[in-house]
Design a protein around this motif. Sequence first.
Motif, short mmCIF file in Angstrom:
data_model
loop_
_atom_site.label_atom_id
_atom_site.label_comp_id
_atom_site.label_asym_id
_atom_site.label_seq_id
_atom_site.Cartn_x
_atom_site.Cartn_y
_atom_site.Cartn_z
N LEU A 60 0.79 -1.14 0.02
CA LEU A 60 0.05 0.10 -0.21
C LEU A 60 0.88 1.24 -0.05
CD1 LEU A 60 -2.68 -0.67 2.68
CD2 LEU A 60 -2.88 -1.35 0.30
N HIS A 61 0.79 2.01 -0.81
CA HIS A 61 1.63 3.22 -1.21
C HIS A 61 2.09 4.18 -0.13
CE1 HIS A 61 4.11 5.04 -4.63
NE2 HIS A 61 4.61 5.29 -3.63
N ALA A 62 0.69 4.18 0.63
CA ALA A 62 0.55 5.56 1.60
C ALA A 62 -0.68 5.30 2.70
CB ALA A 62 0.45 6.72 1.19
N PRO A 63 -0.90 5.71 3.75
CA PRO A 63 -1.94 5.58 4.54
C PRO A 63 -3.07 6.74 3.93
CG PRO A 63 -0.32 6.66 5.74
CD PRO A 63 0.27 6.16 4.49
N GLY A 94 3.15 -5.76 2.07
CA GLY A 94 3.73 -4.82 2.86
C GLY A 94 2.96 -3.54 2.72
N VAL A 95 3.75 -2.48 3.40
CA VAL A 95 3.20 -1.08 3.32
C VAL A 95 4.33 -0.01 3.05
CG1 VAL A 95 0.89 -1.44 5.12
CG2 VAL A 95 3.32 -0.65 5.82
N SER A 96 3.89 1.35 2.62
CA SER A 96 5.01 2.28 2.46
C SER A 96 4.38 3.77 3.11
CB SER A 96 4.95 2.61 1.01
OG SER A 96 5.98 3.37 0.73
N ASN A 97 5.10 4.48 3.72
CA ASN A 97 4.94 5.63 4.19
C ASN A 97 3.90 5.44 5.59
OD1 ASN A 97 6.42 7.65 2.51
ND2 ASN A 97 4.99 6.36 0.93
N GLY A 112 2.92 5.39 9.40
CA GLY A 112 3.64 5.82 10.60
C GLY A 112 3.11 4.81 11.83
N VAL A 113 3.94 4.95 12.98
CA VAL A 113 3.57 4.17 14.00
C VAL A 113 2.01 3.81 14.20
CG1 VAL A 113 3.74 3.79 16.67
CG2 VAL A 113 5.67 4.45 15.22
N ILE A 114 1.32 5.04 14.17
CA ILE A 114 -0.25 5.06 14.30
C ILE A 114 -0.76 3.89 13.28
CG2 ILE A 114 -0.33 7.10 15.73
CD1 ILE A 114 -1.58 8.29 12.86
N HIS A 115 -0.49 4.13 12.18
CA HIS A 115 -0.90 3.11 11.06
C HIS A 115 -0.66 1.60 11.29
CE1 HIS A 115 -0.29 7.12 9.26
NE2 HIS A 115 -1.41 7.24 9.45
N LEU A 116 0.66 1.59 11.80
CA LEU A 116 0.95 0.11 11.99
C LEU A 116 0.26 -0.47 13.04
CD1 LEU A 116 4.83 0.68 11.40
CD2 LEU A 116 3.19 -0.45 9.93
N GLU A 117 0.12 0.34 14.06
CA GLU A 117 -0.54 -0.28 15.37
C GLU A 117 -2.20 -0.52 15.16
OE1 GLU A 117 1.79 2.12 19.02
OE2 GLU A 117 -0.04 3.17 18.12
N ALA A 118 -2.59 0.45 14.21
CA ALA A 118 -4.05 0.40 13.81
C ALA A 118 -4.19 -1.07 13.06
CB ALA A 118 -4.67 1.54 12.91
N LEU A 119 -3.26 -1.47 12.36
CA LEU A 119 -3.41 -2.69 11.55
C LEU A 119 -3.44 -3.92 12.31
CD1 LEU A 119 -0.67 -2.43 8.35
CD2 LEU A 119 -3.49 -2.48 8.26
N ALA A 120 -2.71 -3.64 13.57
CA ALA A 120 -2.63 -4.69 14.45
C ALA A 120 -3.74 -4.85 15.40
CB ALA A 120 -1.23 -4.43 15.68
N LYS A 121 -4.45 -3.50 15.68
CA LYS A 121 -5.64 -3.66 16.60
C LYS A 121 -6.70 -4.13 15.58
CE LYS A 121 -4.33 0.35 19.31
NZ LYS A 121 -4.52 1.74 19.52
N THR A 158 10.83 14.75 -0.19
CA THR A 158 9.38 14.34 -0.92
C THR A 158 8.16 14.64 0.03
OG1 THR A 158 8.31 12.50 -2.15
CG2 THR A 158 9.65 11.73 -0.14
N TRP A 159 7.16 14.08 -0.09
CA TRP A 159 6.03 14.31 0.70
C TRP A 159 6.41 13.31 2.08
CZ3 TRP A 159 1.27 10.64 -0.63
CH2 TRP A 159 1.84 9.25 -0.54
N ASN A 160 5.39 13.70 3.14
CA ASN A 160 5.46 12.88 4.45
C ASN A 160 4.01 12.45 4.79
OD1 ASN A 160 6.39 11.86 6.62
ND2 ASN A 160 6.96 13.64 7.51
N PRO A 161 3.46 11.52 4.46
CA PRO A 161 2.22 11.13 4.60
C PRO A 161 2.08 10.28 6.20
CG PRO A 161 2.70 9.58 3.01
CD PRO A 161 3.88 10.36 3.26
N THR A 162 3.31 9.95 6.66
CA THR A 162 3.26 9.09 7.87
C THR A 162 2.48 9.62 8.91
OG1 THR A 162 5.41 10.17 8.68
CG2 THR A 162 5.64 8.31 7.26
N ASN A 163 2.10 10.86 8.99
CA ASN A 163 1.34 11.58 9.93
C ASN A 163 -0.30 11.61 9.64
OD1 ASN A 163 3.42 11.82 11.71
ND2 ASN A 163 4.09 13.82 10.61
N ASN A 164 -0.77 11.14 8.54
CA ASN A 164 -2.21 11.14 8.06
C ASN A 164 -2.83 10.53 9.24
OD1 ASN A 164 -1.22 12.14 5.85
ND2 ASN A 164 -1.80 10.63 4.35
N SER A 165 -4.02 11.10 9.12
CA SER A 165 -5.12 10.42 10.17
C SER A 165 -5.38 9.22 10.04
CB SER A 165 -6.17 11.57 10.41
OG SER A 165 -7.00 11.30 9.46
#
Length: 286
Positions: free
Chosen positions: A114-117, A142-145, A147-156, A272-279
């Motif tokens: 997934l290119h970005a959250p 896998g995933v790209s871009n 952040g920790v919140i997105h990785l935690e969300a997948l786990a939850k 470049t862009w930084n979508p790791t903080n997207n909601s």
Amino acid sequence: MASRLIAKSLESTVKLNDGVVIPLFGLGVYLIDNNCTDVVAAAINQGYRLIDTAELYGNEHGVGNGIKESGKKREDIFVVSKWWPSSEGAKRALQTLDHCLNSLQSNYIDLYLLHAPQGGHCAEAYRALLEAKKQGKIRSVGVSNFGVIHLEALAKLGLEKPSVNQIELHPWQQKQDIVKYCREHDITVMGYSPLAKGQKIQDKTINEIANKLSKTPAQILIRWSVQHGYITIPKTSQKSRLQTNADVFDWSIPDEDMKVLDALGDKPWSCTWNPTNNSLREAGLQ
């Protein structure tokens, strides 16, 4: 804990959390257009075994043709591609995957990200890609871009952890919180834009270390990524640079110089862009 291995050659590999083995070094082909086929074929014939592309790059067909022109077996080349998440969700993800396979002239892809959250439907699309993995169309998801919140969300959500998180990594953008989380949770880190898109190639610190070690500034940046144990995928559209970009295995940056390079991250800068903080709402991971 994810393996942290330093590549010793173009043949160096690491085992992902799903058992798939991936090279630690490869070629990025971001927006390489007319000569993508030639560059990919040349890279493969020089020993590269990992090629990183994406739907967004518009050159998956060129990668497929490059593999074919190289004369190497498809199974000997590790191909990564990515879907640009959209509001169309799982249906579009699977359509894009099939288009990717057609372009690559292959019935499977080694790693699909997934290119970005973003797009509001990442969880739905991720589930669909996991099903495609069961069908043999994808070896690893896998995933790209992320952040920790997105990785935690997948786990939850109880979803299978991604095998890889591909993020922007270079001395000015180190994302230490994401790297730490990934390594603690057995998610392998792949760094894109190790050359910072050439925007820092004249940096005084980089050039001082390059002169000290009799290397090019580009080699210093690539070696920094290799030495941190990241899967490293420098992009070049120039066949003449393939060899010098890969000439980073039989030497190392001294610890004192690595500390100087690491200190550049004290003032984060992104090429470049930084979508790791997207909601989570933007990502569709709630």
